[in-house]
Design a protein around this motif. Structure first.
Motif, PDB file in Angstrom:
ATOM      1  N   LEU A 147      20.062   3.811   1.365  1.00 51.19           N
ATOM      2  CA  LEU A 147      20.270   5.019   0.561  1.00 51.19           C
ATOM      3  C   LEU A 147      18.923   5.504   0.044  1.00 51.19           C
ATOM      4  CD1 LEU A 147      23.369   4.078  -1.675  1.00 51.19           C
ATOM      5  CD2 LEU A 147      23.337   4.910   0.692  1.00 51.19           C
ATOM      6  N   GLU A 148      18.858   6.772  -0.294  1.00 48.26           N
ATOM      7  CA  GLU A 148      17.620   7.356  -0.836  1.00 48.26           C
ATOM      8  C   GLU A 148      17.966   8.104  -2.121  1.00 48.26           C
ATOM      9  OE1 GLU A 148      15.192   9.229   2.226  1.00 48.26           O
ATOM     10  OE2 GLU A 148      14.692  10.810   0.805  1.00 48.26           O
ATOM     11  N   ASN A 149      17.330   7.714  -3.221  1.00 49.46           N
ATOM     12  CA  ASN A 149      17.647   8.309  -4.520  1.00 49.46           C
ATOM     13  C   ASN A 149      16.365   8.395  -5.356  1.00 49.46           C
ATOM     14  OD1 ASN A 149      19.390   9.319  -6.507  1.00 49.46           O
ATOM     15  ND2 ASN A 149      19.731   7.312  -7.404  1.00 49.46           N
ATOM     16  N   ALA A 195      16.996  12.028  -3.195  1.00 47.43           N
ATOM     17  CA  ALA A 195      16.848  12.305  -1.766  1.00 47.43           C
ATOM     18  C   ALA A 195      15.850  13.450  -1.574  1.00 47.43           C
ATOM     19  CB  ALA A 195      18.197  12.651  -1.163  1.00 47.43           C
ATOM     20  N   ASN A 196      14.766  13.131  -0.908  1.00 49.58           N
ATOM     21  CA  ASN A 196      13.647  14.056  -0.723  1.00 49.58           C
ATOM     22  C   ASN A 196      14.100  15.341  -0.026  1.00 49.58           C
ATOM     23  OD1 ASN A 196      11.305  15.327   0.202  1.00 49.58           O
ATOM     24  ND2 ASN A 196      10.244  13.427   0.672  1.00 49.58           N
ATOM     25  N   ARG A 197      14.604  15.221   1.200  1.00 48.31           N
ATOM     26  CA  ARG A 197      14.989  16.426   1.947  1.00 48.31           C
ATOM     27  C   ARG A 197      16.282  17.048   1.411  1.00 48.31           C
ATOM     28  NH1 ARG A 197      12.601  18.115   6.370  1.00 48.31           N
ATOM     29  NH2 ARG A 197      14.528  18.720   7.404  1.00 48.31           N
ATOM     30  N   PRO A 237       0.795  -1.234   0.000  1.00 45.30           N
ATOM     31  CA  PRO A 237       0.000   0.000   0.000  1.00 45.30           C
ATOM     32  C   PRO A 237       0.828   1.284   0.000  1.00 45.30           C
ATOM     33  CG  PRO A 237      -0.759  -1.509   1.720  1.00 45.30           C
ATOM     34  CD  PRO A 237       0.501  -2.082   1.165  1.00 45.30           C
ATOM     35  N   SER A 238       2.015   1.288   0.590  1.00 41.12           N
ATOM     36  CA  SER A 238       2.757   2.556   0.681  1.00 41.12           C
ATOM     37  C   SER A 238       4.261   2.327   0.657  1.00 41.12           C
ATOM     38  CB  SER A 238       2.393   3.291   1.976  1.00 41.12           C
ATOM     39  OG  SER A 238       2.981   2.626   3.079  1.00 41.12           O
ATOM     40  N   GLY A 239       4.979   3.423   0.416  1.00 40.17           N
ATOM     41  CA  GLY A 239       6.434   3.371   0.416  1.00 40.17           C
ATOM     42  C   GLY A 239       6.996   3.230   1.823  1.00 40.17           C
ATOM     43  N   THR A 240       6.254   3.742   2.789  1.00 40.65           N
ATOM     44  CA  THR A 240       6.672   3.525   4.174  1.00 40.65           C
ATOM     45  C   THR A 240       6.649   2.026   4.466  1.00 40.65           C
ATOM     46  OG1 THR A 240       5.827   5.671   4.839  1.00 40.65           O
ATOM     47  CG2 THR A 240       6.095   4.045   6.583  1.00 40.65           C
ATOM     48  N   MET A 241       5.605   1.355   3.998  1.00 33.31           N
ATOM     49  CA  MET A 241       5.524  -0.086   4.273  1.00 33.31           C
ATOM     50  C   MET A 241       6.626  -0.864   3.552  1.00 33.31           C
ATOM     51  SD  MET A 241       2.430  -2.855   4.028  1.00 33.31           S
ATOM     52  CE  MET A 241       1.396  -2.154   5.299  1.00 33.31           C
ATOM     53  N   SER A 292       2.812   6.299  -6.494  1.00 33.44           N
ATOM     54  CA  SER A 292       1.856   7.351  -6.145  1.00 33.44           C
ATOM     55  C   SER A 292       2.510   8.725  -6.034  1.00 33.44           C
ATOM     56  CB  SER A 292       1.185   6.995  -4.826  1.00 33.44           C
ATOM     57  OG  SER A 292       2.167   6.840  -3.830  1.00 33.44           O
ATOM     58  N   LYS A 293       3.744   8.854  -6.537  1.00 34.87           N
ATOM     59  CA  LYS A 293       4.375  10.191  -6.528  1.00 34.87           C
ATOM     60  C   LYS A 293       4.354  10.718  -7.966  1.00 34.87           C
ATOM     61  CE  LYS A 293       6.014   9.982  -2.143  1.00 34.87           C
ATOM     62  NZ  LYS A 293       7.117   9.642  -1.245  1.00 34.87           N
ATOM     63  N   GLY A 294       5.531  10.935  -8.545  1.00 34.23           N
ATOM     64  CA  GLY A 294       5.573  11.530  -9.877  1.00 34.23           C
ATOM     65  C   GLY A 294       4.830  10.757 -10.947  1.00 34.23           C
ATOM     66  N   LEU A 317      17.649   0.367  -1.155  1.00 35.51           N
ATOM     67  CA  LEU A 317      17.434   1.668  -1.801  1.00 35.51           C
ATOM     68  C   LEU A 317      15.997   2.120  -1.606  1.00 35.51           C
ATOM     69  CD1 LEU A 317      18.349   3.999  -3.641  1.00 35.51           C
ATOM     70  CD2 LEU A 317      17.698   2.596  -5.609  1.00 35.51           C
ATOM     71  N   ASP A 318      15.824   3.257  -0.938  1.00 38.27           N
ATOM     72  CA  ASP A 318      14.525   3.914  -0.909  1.00 38.27           C
ATOM     73  C   ASP A 318      14.416   4.711  -2.200  1.00 38.27           C
ATOM     74  OD1 ASP A 318      12.338   5.519  -0.594  1.00 38.27           O
ATOM     75  OD2 ASP A 318      12.879   6.283   1.389  1.00 38.27           O
ATOM     76  N   GLY A 319      13.780   4.089  -3.170  1.00 39.78           N
ATOM     77  CA  GLY A 319      13.668   4.711  -4.491  1.00 39.78           C
ATOM     78  C   GLY A 319      12.273   5.243  -4.739  1.00 39.78           C
ATOM     79  N   ALA A 320      11.697   5.885  -3.731  1.00 42.18           N
ATOM     80  CA  ALA A 320      10.359   6.471  -3.899  1.00 42.18           C
ATOM     81  C   ALA A 320      10.326   7.305  -5.186  1.00 42.18           C
ATOM     82  CB  ALA A 320      10.007   7.336  -2.693  1.00 42.18           C
ATOM     83  N   ARG A 321      11.422   8.055  -5.405  1.00 41.27           N
ATOM     84  CA  ARG A 321      11.522   8.867  -6.635  1.00 41.27           C
ATOM     85  C   ARG A 321      12.700   8.417  -7.496  1.00 41.27           C
ATOM     86  NH1 ARG A 321      10.090  12.422  -2.701  1.00 41.27           N
ATOM     87  NH2 ARG A 321       8.002  13.312  -2.912  1.00 41.27           N
ATOM     88  N   LEU A 322      12.959   7.121  -7.493  1.00 44.66           N
ATOM     89  CA  LEU A 322      14.024   6.622  -8.371  1.00 44.66           C
ATOM     90  C   LEU A 322      13.699   6.914  -9.834  1.00 44.66           C
ATOM     91  CD1 LEU A 322      16.698   5.152  -8.643  1.00 44.66           C
ATOM     92  CD2 LEU A 322      15.459   2.981  -8.632  1.00 44.66           C
ATOM     93  N   ALA A 352      17.261  10.962   5.980  1.00 38.94           N
ATOM     94  CA  ALA A 352      16.623   9.860   5.243  1.00 38.94           C
ATOM     95  C   ALA A 352      15.157   9.711   5.640  1.00 38.94           C
ATOM     96  CB  ALA A 352      17.359   8.555   5.526  1.00 38.94           C
ATOM     97  N   HIS A 353      14.309   9.482   4.664  1.00 36.63           N
ATOM     98  CA  HIS A 353      12.876   9.262   4.914  1.00 36.63           C
ATOM     99  C   HIS A 353      12.667   8.126   5.920  1.00 36.63           C
ATOM    100  CE1 HIS A 353       8.623   8.389   4.060  1.00 36.63           C
ATOM    101  NE2 HIS A 353       8.547   9.578   3.504  1.00 36.63           N
ATOM    102  N   VAL A 354      13.441   7.053   5.791  1.00 38.99           N
ATOM    103  CA  VAL A 354      13.263   5.888   6.684  1.00 38.99           C
ATOM    104  C   VAL A 354      13.460   6.268   8.146  1.00 38.99           C
ATOM    105  CG1 VAL A 354      13.871   4.086   4.994  1.00 38.99           C
ATOM    106  CG2 VAL A 354      15.684   5.141   6.376  1.00 38.99           C
TER     107      VAL A 354
HETATM  108  C1  LIG Z   1       7.074   9.521  -0.033  1.00 41.37           C
HETATM  109  C2  LIG Z   1       8.304   8.814   0.302  1.00 41.37           C
HETATM  110  C3  LIG Z   1       8.273   7.502   0.799  1.00 41.37           C
HETATM  111  C4  LIG Z   1       7.006   6.722   1.044  1.00 41.37           C
HETATM  112  O1  LIG Z   1       5.937   7.428   1.471  1.00 41.37           O
HETATM  113  P1  LIG Z   1       4.455   6.846   1.554  1.00 41.37           P
HETATM  114  O2  LIG Z   1       3.691   8.085   1.727  1.00 41.37           O
HETATM  115  O3  LIG Z   1       4.420   5.949   2.724  1.00 41.37           O
HETATM  116  O4  LIG Z   1       4.133   6.123   0.299  1.00 41.37           O
HETATM  117  C5  LIG Z   1       9.473   6.894   1.056  1.00 41.37           C
HETATM  118  N1  LIG Z   1      10.628   7.515   0.823  1.00 41.37           N
HETATM  119  C6  LIG Z   1      10.703   8.755   0.328  1.00 41.37           C
HETATM  120  C7  LIG Z   1      12.022   9.357   0.050  1.00 41.37           C
HETATM  121  C8  LIG Z   1       9.550   9.452   0.051  1.00 41.37           C
HETATM  122  O5  LIG Z   1       9.624  10.704  -0.421  1.00 41.37           O
END
Ligand SMILES: *Cc1c(COP(=O)(O)O)cnc(C)c1O
Length: 353
Positions: free
Chosen positions: A150-152, A154-156, A72-76, A214-216, A183-188, A98-100
């Motif tokens: 790693l996050e790629n 990187a949101n923040r 359901p989500s990237g957090t999960m 559910s992002k870009g 790899l947290d590739g939410a926006r890979l 890091a988002h995690v």
């Molecule tokens: C949005 C995001 C997630 C996951 O977020 P969800 O809202 O749980 O889907 C994970 N990592 C990064 C870097 C994000 O920006």
């Protein structure tokens, strides 16, 4: 027809608001909704949803990896990956932004019973050198370092992108120290489009990858965790434990497949828009340091009469929404529901503030 009402309603809102708070605010298009309505479905907990299976196979093969798991989500997906790679009491190494660590509600401690070793990186990116220093030696006093995240992009870090050489060095370091690499590739997707790197390149270097739909890409829901068969088998158990086993999830999966097939290449428009708006901001006296714009995220300092909150409040009067992200910074995120007209309006109103 309710579907038409639905679309008309959102069209109305889109015209009113330029919503740059996040790339998660996108709504499914009429074509995406149509794909969802047509999706064959089954019970995914029994692994019998054809649309979910199709999406999982599609994404796994895109990355040249064995298997994927729809969640359901990237957090999960991140939290499941961390749980799979660690044991309670272990240490997870990641950037301090890091988002995690920063945005998942203490999930590393809550779900996996691990602690983190934070590295002060450069716009969300950490180096092989810093990771090497952070790995604990074999010593019963010290927690065992078992995972690097790693996050790629990187949101923040303002949508910053890792260099290929650095990721290579990190992957080699982790391998030689028997440490897993996630790899947290939410926006890979944004990194792939901006650099031209292939998804397989990442599949060859990481033990697990999380990507968001559910992002870009504009799907309403969903993320995938990708890795080896044995890893995904374990991940499937943790998904169930966390309450993420969905039933006729094929409708959501088909939105995701539609999103990858139709909305991936257009991400370059978001990058161009972010750069264009950054160029305008750079000319304004009340704007301070702007983080380099590499993808679809634009983070900048405000100064003089503005605090991040008053800046956001004033822009809202122009029907433009964005977010304060620190005591000095504001964030704008560009996405597929931002039209050319909206960009035109935005670059006109910013100098009027
Ligand atoms: C949005 C995001 C997630 C996951 O977020 P969800 O809202 O749980 O889907 C994970 N990592 C990064 C870097 C994000 O920006």
């Amino acid at each position: 027809m309710p579907q038409i009402l639905f679309q008309t309603h959102f069209k109305y809102i889109w015209q009113m608001m330029i919503d740059l708070r996040s790339d998660t605010v996108t709504r499914p298009s009429a074509q995406m909704l149509e794909a969802m309505m047509k999706a064959p479905v089954g019970d995914d907990v029994f692994e019998e949803d054809p649309s979910v299976n199709e999406l999982e196979n599609y994404v796994a093969s895109m990355f040249g990896m064995e298997k994927a798991l729809f969640c359901p989500s990237g957090t999960m997906t991140n939290q499941i990956a961390i749980r799979c790679h660690t044991q309670p009491g272990n240490e997870v190494i990641c950037d301090e932004n890091a988002h995690v660590y920063f945005y998942e509600g203490g999930g590393i401690a809550f779900n996996s019973g691990c602690q983190v070793k934070l590295i002060k990186g450069d716009r969300g990116r950490i180096t092989a050198h810093a990771i090497k220093e952070a790995i604990n030696p074999e010593d019963i006093h010290r927690p065992i370092s078992t995972l690097v995240c790693l996050e790629n992009t990187a949101n923040r870090g303002g949508g910053s992108i890792y260099g290929g050489d650095e990721m290579d060095a990190i992957a080699a370091l982790c391998r030689s120290n028997d440490i897993s690499l996630h790899l947290d590739g939410a926006r890979l997707w944004n990194a792939l489009i901006a650099t031209g790197q292939s998804a397989q390149w990442f599949g060859e270097r990481f033990d697990s990858i999380s990507v968001c739909l559910s992002k870009g890409l504009g799907a309403p829901v969903g993320s995938l965790l990708i890795g080896k068969k044995s890893f995904i088998k374990k991940a499937r158990r943790f998904r169930k434990v966390m309450g993420g086993g969905m039933r006729q999830a094929g409708m959501l999966a088909s939105a995701g497949k539609y999103a990858i097939e139709n909305n991936l290449n257009r991400i370059s428009i978001d990058h161009k828009n972010a750069k264009q708006v950054a160029a305008v901001l750079a000319t304004l006296p009340f704007v301070g340091k702007i983080l380099p714009v590499e993808t679809n995220i634009l983070i900048f300092e405000v100064q003089q009469r503005f605090s991040p909150q008053t800046f956001v409040d004033e822009l809202k009067l122009w029907n433009v929404l964005c977010l304060p992200v620190s005591s000095t910074q504001v964030r704008m995120v560009f996405h597929l529901d931002i039209t050319d007209d909206m960009i035109k309006k935005l670059v006109k109103c910013l100098p009027e503030l």
